[in-house]
Design an enzyme around this catalytic site. Structure first.
Site, PDB file in Angstrom:
ATOM      1  N   LYS A   1     -12.544  27.941  17.103  1.00 58.99           N
ATOM      2  CA  LYS A   1     -13.984  28.132  17.077  1.00 58.99           C
ATOM      3  C   LYS A   1     -14.373  28.196  15.589  1.00 58.99           C
ATOM      4  O   LYS A   1     -13.711  28.855  14.793  1.00 58.99           O
ATOM      5  CB  LYS A   1     -14.299  29.459  17.771  1.00 58.99           C
ATOM      6  CG  LYS A   1     -15.756  29.796  17.832  1.00 58.99           C
ATOM      7  CD  LYS A   1     -16.379  29.252  19.097  1.00 58.99           C
ATOM      8  CE  LYS A   1     -17.898  29.350  19.004  1.00 58.99           C
ATOM      9  NZ  LYS A   1     -18.564  28.260  19.708  1.00 58.99           N
ATOM     10  N   TYR A   2     -15.430  27.473  15.215  1.00 51.53           N
ATOM     11  CA  TYR A   2     -15.891  27.508  13.830  1.00 51.53           C
ATOM     12  C   TYR A   2     -16.875  28.663  13.681  1.00 51.53           C
ATOM     13  O   TYR A   2     -17.883  28.726  14.392  1.00 51.53           O
ATOM     14  CB  TYR A   2     -16.561  26.177  13.479  1.00 51.53           C
ATOM     15  CG  TYR A   2     -17.094  26.100  12.074  1.00 51.53           C
ATOM     16  CD1 TYR A   2     -16.238  25.876  11.000  1.00 51.53           C
ATOM     17  CD2 TYR A   2     -18.451  26.245  11.820  1.00 51.53           C
ATOM     18  CE1 TYR A   2     -16.720  25.798   9.701  1.00 51.53           C
ATOM     19  CE2 TYR A   2     -18.948  26.167  10.520  1.00 51.53           C
ATOM     20  CZ  TYR A   2     -18.065  25.944   9.469  1.00 51.53           C
ATOM     21  OH  TYR A   2     -18.548  25.858   8.192  1.00 51.53           O
ATOM     22  N   LEU A   3     -16.557  29.580  12.790  1.00 45.48           N
ATOM     23  CA  LEU A   3     -17.425  30.747  12.610  1.00 45.48           C
ATOM     24  C   LEU A   3     -18.509  30.423  11.582  1.00 45.48           C
ATOM     25  O   LEU A   3     -18.215  29.919  10.498  1.00 45.48           O
ATOM     26  CB  LEU A   3     -16.602  31.955  12.176  1.00 45.48           C
ATOM     27  CG  LEU A   3     -15.472  32.373  13.143  1.00 45.48           C
ATOM     28  CD1 LEU A   3     -14.755  33.614  12.633  1.00 45.48           C
ATOM     29  CD2 LEU A   3     -15.999  32.631  14.542  1.00 45.48           C
TER      30      LEU A   3
ATOM     31  N   HIS B   1     -13.327  25.260   0.895  1.00 48.92           N
ATOM     32  CA  HIS B   1     -12.295  26.148   1.454  1.00 48.92           C
ATOM     33  C   HIS B   1     -11.325  26.665   0.400  1.00 48.92           C
ATOM     34  O   HIS B   1     -10.235  27.131   0.732  1.00 48.92           O
ATOM     35  CB  HIS B   1     -11.506  25.469   2.587  1.00 48.92           C
ATOM     36  CG  HIS B   1     -12.368  24.882   3.664  1.00 48.92           C
ATOM     37  ND1 HIS B   1     -13.305  25.604   4.347  1.00 48.92           N
ATOM     38  CD2 HIS B   1     -12.441  23.618   4.157  1.00 48.92           C
ATOM     39  CE1 HIS B   1     -13.910  24.824   5.223  1.00 48.92           C
ATOM     40  NE2 HIS B   1     -13.415  23.609   5.116  1.00 48.92           N
TER      41      HIS B   1
ATOM     42  N   LYS C   1     -10.743  29.304  -2.909  1.00 50.87           N
ATOM     43  CA  LYS C   1     -11.320  30.505  -3.503  1.00 50.87           C
ATOM     44  C   LYS C   1     -11.752  30.274  -4.948  1.00 50.87           C
ATOM     45  O   LYS C   1     -11.061  29.598  -5.706  1.00 50.87           O
ATOM     46  CB  LYS C   1     -10.295  31.634  -3.452  1.00 50.87           C
ATOM     47  CG  LYS C   1      -9.924  32.009  -2.024  1.00 50.87           C
ATOM     48  CD  LYS C   1      -8.588  32.698  -1.949  1.00 50.87           C
ATOM     49  CE  LYS C   1      -8.150  32.826  -0.490  1.00 50.87           C
ATOM     50  NZ  LYS C   1      -6.733  33.186  -0.362  1.00 50.87           N
TER      51      LYS C   1
ATOM     52  N   GLU D   1      -4.402  33.047   8.873  1.00 52.36           N
ATOM     53  CA  GLU D   1      -3.045  32.667   8.481  1.00 52.36           C
ATOM     54  C   GLU D   1      -2.391  33.767   7.662  1.00 52.36           C
ATOM     55  O   GLU D   1      -3.060  34.668   7.162  1.00 52.36           O
ATOM     56  CB  GLU D   1      -3.037  31.349   7.686  1.00 52.36           C
ATOM     57  CG  GLU D   1      -3.666  31.460   6.327  1.00 52.36           C
ATOM     58  CD  GLU D   1      -3.295  30.291   5.393  1.00 52.36           C
ATOM     59  OE1 GLU D   1      -2.293  29.611   5.641  1.00 52.36           O
ATOM     60  OE2 GLU D   1      -4.021  30.089   4.409  1.00 52.36           O
TER      61      GLU D   1
ATOM     62  N   ARG E   1       3.978  34.871   0.231  1.00 52.93           N
ATOM     63  CA  ARG E   1       4.255  34.799  -1.214  1.00 52.93           C
ATOM     64  C   ARG E   1       3.233  35.651  -1.957  1.00 52.93           C
ATOM     65  O   ARG E   1       2.332  36.213  -1.359  1.00 52.93           O
ATOM     66  CB  ARG E   1       4.110  33.351  -1.678  1.00 52.93           C
ATOM     67  CG  ARG E   1       2.731  32.816  -1.299  1.00 52.93           C
ATOM     68  CD  ARG E   1       2.366  31.530  -1.932  1.00 52.93           C
ATOM     69  NE  ARG E   1       1.236  30.911  -1.248  1.00 52.93           N
ATOM     70  CZ  ARG E   1      -0.041  31.197  -1.453  1.00 52.93           C
ATOM     71  NH1 ARG E   1      -0.373  32.117  -2.327  1.00 52.93           N
ATOM     72  NH2 ARG E   1      -0.995  30.594  -0.782  1.00 52.93           N
TER      73      ARG E   1
ATOM     74  N   VAL F   1      -2.518  33.985  -5.787  1.00 52.53           N
ATOM     75  CA  VAL F   1      -3.183  33.797  -7.083  1.00 52.53           C
ATOM     76  C   VAL F   1      -3.962  35.065  -7.445  1.00 52.53           C
ATOM     77  O   VAL F   1      -3.919  35.554  -8.573  1.00 52.53           O
ATOM     78  CB  VAL F   1      -4.158  32.589  -7.024  1.00 52.53           C
ATOM     79  CG1 VAL F   1      -4.943  32.464  -8.319  1.00 52.53           C
ATOM     80  CG2 VAL F   1      -3.419  31.296  -6.718  1.00 52.53           C
TER      81      VAL F   1
ATOM     82  N   ARG G   1     -11.580  32.510 -11.225  1.00 50.99           N
ATOM     83  CA  ARG G   1     -10.606  31.452 -11.510  1.00 50.99           C
ATOM     84  C   ARG G   1     -11.240  30.451 -12.461  1.00 50.99           C
ATOM     85  O   ARG G   1     -12.268  29.851 -12.134  1.00 50.99           O
ATOM     86  CB  ARG G   1     -10.212  30.726 -10.225  1.00 50.99           C
ATOM     87  CG  ARG G   1      -9.533  31.600  -9.217  1.00 50.99           C
ATOM     88  CD  ARG G   1      -8.931  30.746  -8.120  1.00 50.99           C
ATOM     89  NE  ARG G   1      -8.427  31.570  -7.041  1.00 50.99           N
ATOM     90  CZ  ARG G   1      -7.594  31.128  -6.101  1.00 50.99           C
ATOM     91  NH1 ARG G   1      -7.200  29.877  -6.107  1.00 50.99           N
ATOM     92  NH2 ARG G   1      -7.165  31.928  -5.146  1.00 50.99           N
TER      93      ARG G   1
HETATM   94  P1  ADP Z   1      -5.623  26.816   4.149  1.00 49.21           P
HETATM   95  O1  ADP Z   1      -4.247  27.275   4.499  1.00 49.21           O
HETATM   96  O2  ADP Z   1      -5.746  25.323   4.048  1.00 49.21           O
HETATM   97  O3  ADP Z   1      -6.201  27.541   2.965  1.00 49.21           O
HETATM   98  P2  ADP Z   1      -7.027  28.597   6.028  1.00 49.21           P
HETATM   99  O4  ADP Z   1      -6.708  28.647   7.476  1.00 49.21           O
HETATM  100  O5  ADP Z   1      -6.523  29.729   5.189  1.00 49.21           O
HETATM  101  O6  ADP Z   1      -6.521  27.187   5.418  1.00 49.21           O
HETATM  102  O7  ADP Z   1      -8.594  28.488   5.821  1.00 49.21           O
HETATM  103  C1  ADP Z   1      -9.142  28.322   4.540  1.00 49.21           C
HETATM  104  C2  ADP Z   1     -10.627  28.529   4.583  1.00 49.21           C
HETATM  105  O8  ADP Z   1     -11.243  27.615   5.507  1.00 49.21           O
HETATM  106  C3  ADP Z   1     -11.076  29.908   5.044  1.00 49.21           C
HETATM  107  O9  ADP Z   1     -11.063  30.874   4.017  1.00 49.21           O
HETATM  108  C4  ADP Z   1     -12.470  29.593   5.547  1.00 49.21           C
HETATM  109  O10 ADP Z   1     -13.351  29.431   4.453  1.00 49.21           O
HETATM  110  C5  ADP Z   1     -12.327  28.230   6.199  1.00 49.21           C
HETATM  111  N1  ADP Z   1     -12.020  28.365   7.642  1.00 49.21           N
HETATM  112  C6  ADP Z   1     -10.794  28.351   8.220  1.00 49.21           C
HETATM  113  N2  ADP Z   1     -10.877  28.530   9.560  1.00 49.21           N
HETATM  114  C7  ADP Z   1     -12.196  28.660   9.857  1.00 49.21           C
HETATM  115  C8  ADP Z   1     -12.950  28.882  11.077  1.00 49.21           C
HETATM  116  N3  ADP Z   1     -12.350  29.000  12.260  1.00 49.21           N
HETATM  117  N4  ADP Z   1     -14.307  28.958  10.970  1.00 49.21           N
HETATM  118  C9  ADP Z   1     -14.932  28.828   9.772  1.00 49.21           C
HETATM  119  N5  ADP Z   1     -14.289  28.623   8.611  1.00 49.21           N
HETATM  120  C10 ADP Z   1     -12.942  28.529   8.632  1.00 49.21           C
END
Ligand code: ADP
Length: 446
Positions: free
Chosen positions: A201-203, A235, A237, A287, A291, A294, A337
């Site tokens: 689900k996209y938040l 996506h 930081k 996730e 490790r 940053v 950063r």
């Molecule tokens: P990566 O391992 O490629 O960094 P992540 O799963 O950690 O991927 O997600 C990175 C970023 O993508 C999150 O911090 C957020 O900004 C966005 N994101 C990931 N999943 C969702 C979701 N379900 N809904 C909205 N944004 C998401």
């Protein structure tokens, strides 16, 4: 304790690890490609070994070359930093097989969390709340349409092997799912050699909140609160802070305990980060990174701990030097950063640094491998420095960041430093009222 550690990395993080080694009385070995002969980490380490030509696959990512450097130099352990081989289970296993200590978790834990589908599954079993999504991987288009339809749009298709925001595609409605699904798979295959994807689900309005955990490898673990990394571009930081302006002590203790219990239950060893999206008071796991991150310095600043030293201690079989009760938050820390990139498009801007002056003073930390006359090679990540400030309150930390930025001079190349000056003038940044989508919109308007 180890007598000598090899650092399988470059740039500011290599310096960070060399500094910890020096304070602990441990010898340091740098490795470098031929493009990095003049790099600061090579100069700062006690010894240096060239491990290949500029492209990373032939140097920093070459397991055989890194292990050879370890054998030549007689180092007993390897710290991988972040990126490169830091989350490569094959590397961790190869070191184990060669009798070299990997400063990080076991190959099994890296493997488990490296597969984001398996990671989510594990977290659900551990009682950690996750983003609603497909039950495991989605292998064909029919299933992608069905799962997304049942869940309700918008959805996001994500690579199981994902990282760095790659292999992630948004589908706002049913009309977009076919393209999102196919392109996520293609991108995942190209980036990671693995086209497994899953759907979430996209938040629409979340913050990115991540919890720093630390395990002793023997069933003990602590948490070191959260970092708020909601200011993101693509996506990725851009600015991180700790503590989060929206998390209170009770919530911190609750989510922190959930995370610490989960890693304790796994028998996890060393530093880890459990990442969540946080919306309407609810946490949703996305996730776990196995490790050092940053942005680890903001946690170090508010807790007054040295996470790299702790990683080295635990890898050497020593107990952790703090318990949960020892860990109390002092003040507020912010990191920005600084990338060698040209605004407004963020295009890479490598080249010679004509002049460099690092900011200083109370509560200012500049983690950077830059120096006057250094030539930034075009082959690697564009991160050239992290400016970290620490102050008693968030308001004072923002003022300190502004002051520190005004002292920073990096001439000869373009950097993202001016972006932070502009951001600090925005009310949303001053009040901390933003979500993960805010910066993109702000950049579009700027
Ligand atoms: P990566 O391992 O490629 O960094 P992540 O799963 O950690 O991927 O997600 C990175 C970023 O993508 C999150 O911090 C957020 O900004 C966005 N994101 C990931 N999943 C969702 C979701 N379900 N809904 C909205 N944004 C998401």
């Amino acid at each position: 304790m180890f007598k000598k550690i090899l650092i399988a990395n470059r740039g500011e993080i290599a310096l960070r690890i060399i500094r910890a080694c020096r304070e602990m009385g441990i010898g340091s070995v740098a490795v470098h490609s031929t493009a990095d002969t003049d790099a600061m980490h090579v100069r700062m380490a006690d010894e240096a070994v060239c491990i290949g030509p500029p492209p990373s696959p032939q140097s920093y990512l070459s397991i055989a070359n890194v292990i050879s450097a370890c054998e030549i130099s007689g180092a007993e352990a390897i710290h991988p930093g972040y990126g490169f081989l830091s989350e490569n289970a094959r590397f961790s296993q190869a070191l184990h097989d060669h009798g070299i200590t990997f400063i990080g978790p076991s190959a099994d834990h890296i493997n488990l969390m490296g597969d984001k589908i398996a990671a989510k599954d594990t977290m659900i079993k551990m009682g950690v709340p996750c983003v609603p999504g497909s039950d495991g991987g989605v292998t064909d288009l029919e299933e992608a349409r069905r799962v997304s339809g049942e869940m309700g749009y918008p959805v996001i298709v994500k690579a199981a092997a994902g990282g760095g925001g790659r292999g992630m595609k948004l589908a706002k409605s049913a009309a977009e799912i076919d393209v999102a699904f196919q392109s996520a798979r293609t991108e995942a295959k190209a980036a990671f050699g693995d086209d497994a994807v899953y759907i979430e689900k996209y938040l629409g309005n979340p913050r990115h909140i991540e919890v720093q955990v630390f395990g002793d490898g023997k069933g003990g673990a602590v948490h070191l609160g959260e970092r708020d990394c909601s200011l993101q571009r693509r996506h990725q930081k851009v600015l991180e802070e700790a503590p989060s302006p929206v998390i209170d002590a009770e919530t911190r203790a609750r989510i922190g305990k959930t995370c610490a219990d989960a890693v304790a239950g796994m028998g996890y060893s060393g530093a880890g980060t459990i990442e969540f999206l946080f919306e309407d008071g609810e946490f949703y796991f996305i996730e776990m990174n196995t490790r050092l991150q940053v942005e680890h310095p903001v946690t170090e600043e508010i807790f007054g701990v040295d996470l790299v030293r702790e990683q080295i201690r635990v890898a050497a079989g020593l107990p952790m030097s703090f318990t949960q009760e020892d860990l109390t938050i002092n003040g507020h820390a912010i990191e920005c950063r600084i990338n060698a990139e040209r605004l407004p498009d963020f295009t890479p801007s490598p080249g010679a640094v004509a002049h460099y002056h690092a900011p200083g003073g109370l509560g200012v930390r500049m983690d950077s491998a830059l120096y006057h006359g250094y030539k930034i090679p075009p082959y690697y990540d564009s991160l050239i420095g992290k400016l970290i400030v620490h102050a008693p309150t968030r308001k004072e930390a923002l003022a300190r960041l502004d002051r520190a930025l005004s002292e920073l001079i990096i001439d000869g190349i373009d950097t993202t430093a001016p972006l932070f000056h502009a951001l600090l003038e925005d009310r949303a940044v001053q009040t901390g009222e933003y979500n993960i989508h805010w910066l993109e919109k702000w950049l579009d308007k700027a």
